[in-house]
Write a protein that holds these residues in place. Sequence first.
Motif, PDB file in Angstrom:
ATOM      1  N   ALA A  50       1.091  -1.388  -0.106  1.00 55.36           N
ATOM      2  CA  ALA A  50       0.051   0.141   0.193  1.00 55.36           C
ATOM      3  C   ALA A  50       0.467   1.200   0.164  1.00 55.36           C
ATOM      4  CB  ALA A  50      -0.760  -0.182   0.818  1.00 55.36           C
ATOM      5  N   PRO A  51       0.650   2.459   0.149  1.00 62.92           N
ATOM      6  CA  PRO A  51       0.865   3.412  -0.500  1.00 62.92           C
ATOM      7  C   PRO A  51       1.615   4.002   0.863  1.00 62.92           C
ATOM      8  CG  PRO A  51      -1.141   3.720  -1.321  1.00 62.92           C
ATOM      9  CD  PRO A  51      -1.440   2.946  -1.115  1.00 62.92           C
ATOM     10  N   SER A  52       0.835   3.763   1.332  1.00 64.95           N
ATOM     11  CA  SER A  52       1.077   4.011   3.537  1.00 64.95           C
ATOM     12  C   SER A  52       2.768   2.566   3.874  1.00 64.95           C
ATOM     13  CB  SER A  52       0.571   3.787   4.503  1.00 64.95           C
ATOM     14  OG  SER A  52      -0.396   2.663   4.548  1.00 64.95           O
ATOM     15  N   THR A  53       2.949   2.293   3.364  1.00 65.90           N
ATOM     16  CA  THR A  53       3.528   0.573   3.734  1.00 65.90           C
ATOM     17  C   THR A  53       5.586   0.786   3.999  1.00 65.90           C
ATOM     18  OG1 THR A  53       2.476  -1.058   2.815  1.00 65.90           O
ATOM     19  CG2 THR A  53       4.422  -1.448   3.194  1.00 65.90           C
ATOM     20  N   PRO A  54       5.366   0.888   5.295  1.00 67.31           N
ATOM     21  CA  PRO A  54       6.813   1.669   5.737  1.00 67.31           C
ATOM     22  C   PRO A  54       8.281   1.138   4.460  1.00 67.31           C
ATOM     23  CG  PRO A  54       6.426   0.619   7.203  1.00 67.31           C
ATOM     24  CD  PRO A  54       5.403  -0.083   6.326  1.00 67.31           C
TER      25      PRO A  54
ATOM     26  N   SER B  76      -4.308   5.584  -5.023  1.00 66.66           N
ATOM     27  CA  SER B  76      -3.323   6.928  -5.377  1.00 66.66           C
ATOM     28  C   SER B  76      -2.814   7.838  -5.544  1.00 66.66           C
ATOM     29  CB  SER B  76      -2.678   6.205  -3.759  1.00 66.66           C
ATOM     30  OG  SER B  76      -1.731   5.912  -4.676  1.00 66.66           O
TER      31      SER B  76
ATOM     32  N   THR C 257       0.972   7.724  -5.187  1.00 65.24           N
ATOM     33  CA  THR C 257       2.006   7.072  -4.569  1.00 65.24           C
ATOM     34  C   THR C 257       2.171   5.804  -6.089  1.00 65.24           C
ATOM     35  OG1 THR C 257       1.746   7.523  -2.506  1.00 65.24           O
ATOM     36  CG2 THR C 257       2.910   5.650  -3.051  1.00 65.24           C
TER      37      THR C 257
ATOM     38  N   LYS D 131       5.589  10.768  -7.780  1.00 64.98           N
ATOM     39  CA  LYS D 131       5.657   9.902  -5.778  1.00 64.98           C
ATOM     40  C   LYS D 131       6.043   8.724  -6.416  1.00 64.98           C
ATOM     41  CE  LYS D 131       3.820  10.041  -1.868  1.00 64.98           C
ATOM     42  NZ  LYS D 131       2.176  10.586  -1.041  1.00 64.98           N
TER      43      LYS D 131
ATOM     44  N   LEU E 205       7.819   5.105  -3.767  1.00 67.09           N
ATOM     45  CA  LEU E 205       8.577   4.675  -3.140  1.00 67.09           C
ATOM     46  C   LEU E 205       9.471   4.694  -2.952  1.00 67.09           C
ATOM     47  CD1 LEU E 205       5.474   2.266  -2.373  1.00 67.09           C
ATOM     48  CD2 LEU E 205       6.216   4.220  -0.631  1.00 67.09           C
TER      49      LEU E 205
END
Length: 228
Positions: A40-44, A90, A92, A165, A167
């Motif tokens: 996901a876009p929020s995956t660290p 998103s 991202t 954008k 990752l």
Amino acid sequence: MVVATIGILLGNWQQGRAAYKTELQARQQARAAEPPLDLAPSTPASPDLEFRNVRLQGEFVADWPVFLANRPMGAQSGFYLAMPFRIAGSDTHVLVLRGWLPRPAGAEYGKLPAFATPAGQLMLKGRVVQGAGKVMELGEGPPLAPGALVQNLTPEALAQASGLKLLPFLVQQTQAAGRRDALARDWPAPDAGIDKHRGYAFQWYALAALALLFYVITGFRRGSRTNR
């Protein structure tokens, strides 16, 4: 003694490289055994993510292909095809290494192979990697642009050139995306070269031992002449 010292230092360095790749191999095997992660876009972007199998829903940014040069497969020269992939819902993106394409037979250096890109939303499966593998680059490469042929590529460089954008890691695609997908995906293992490093270490240690033996023998002979 200088030669012996250099031989030991270089042997230790090769042993260190072998140990690093052995640890890398064990890490990859452990991560590969874990269930796939939905990216996901929020995956660290943590170190624990490397080599993890992932799934991601979205679509390729088809107008931003980039080719990585000097990526042979076996005895055949070719390219890696890299392309941004927008994660669904998103803005991202993640940089995807889609696969390998052979260099067209008899073609000049800049001639690039044809490929197909699936349109629309799809579920992509892959493996997280930190980089595409670095090759030697002499001088400054061409400007990064759609369809560029480059030696090396990072998400940061592509984000700056494209305005997308991205990752801070890559995904090696591991399965075909559509019936027309003919890219090869026999990705090189990170443990490649362990035996080679160990072999080089043995050679350097052997050189150090010979140099030390030579030093001892010549020193003994000098001492014998002095005592006469």
